[in-house]
Motif scaffolding. Structure first.
Motif: not given
Length: 144
Positions: A1-26
């Motif tokens: 297991m990679d020492a830098e990983r927190f979780g025991k499951l394989p890494p999953r998902y691409t993640f982004a935080i949308n800083p704009s209140q004008e766009v809601r990414y439908s």
């Protein structure tokens, strides 16, 4: 297991935080398919506080496995939880580290679990993406 990983499951998902209140990414910014709301138990690290798991409805593209959390909604939910749990941590920086399996999250809502119990059911975020939005505007024909 990679020492830098927190979780025991394989890494999953691409993640982004949308800083704009004008766009809601439908639509997914990667594949242009429709996104839909889906609740994710997000493991969030807050400076000078214990990690917390927040059930948050985000926009989701199942084809790309892309989660988009709206910053204003995420911070409002965090502020509400942190104000009750650890008021001194209000306003501190935070980082979404991973997702937790829903069954483990629900179990944790009923009975307190240790961080080691949670790690077994946690998958780190595979990729972080920064979203940028440039609003449409009128330009003269000689401008690019």
């Amino acid at each position: 297991m990679d020492a830098e990983r927190f979780g025991k499951l394989p890494p999953r998902y691409t993640f982004a935080i949308n800083p704009s209140q004008e766009v809601r990414y439908s639509k997914c910014p990667k594949c242009e398919r429709a996104t839909y709301p889906r609740k994710f138990p997000l493991l969030i690290l807050i400076n000078q506080s214990d990690p917390l798991i927040l059930g948050k409805t985000c926009r989701y593209c199942s084809k790309c496995e892309f989660i988009i959390a709206h910053q204003d909604e995420l911070e409002a939910a965090l502020a509400e939880v942190v104000a009750q749990r650890d008021p001194a941590a209000l306003g501190n920086d935070y980082f979404v580290l991973a997702t937790v399996e829903k069954k483990a999250w629900h179990k944790g809502l009923e009975n307190a679990q240790t961080i080691d119990d949670i790690r077994v059911h946690t998958a780190d975020i595979k990729t972080y993406v920064e979203l940028e939005y440039e609003p449409a505007r009128w330009v003269q024909s000689d401008e690019s």
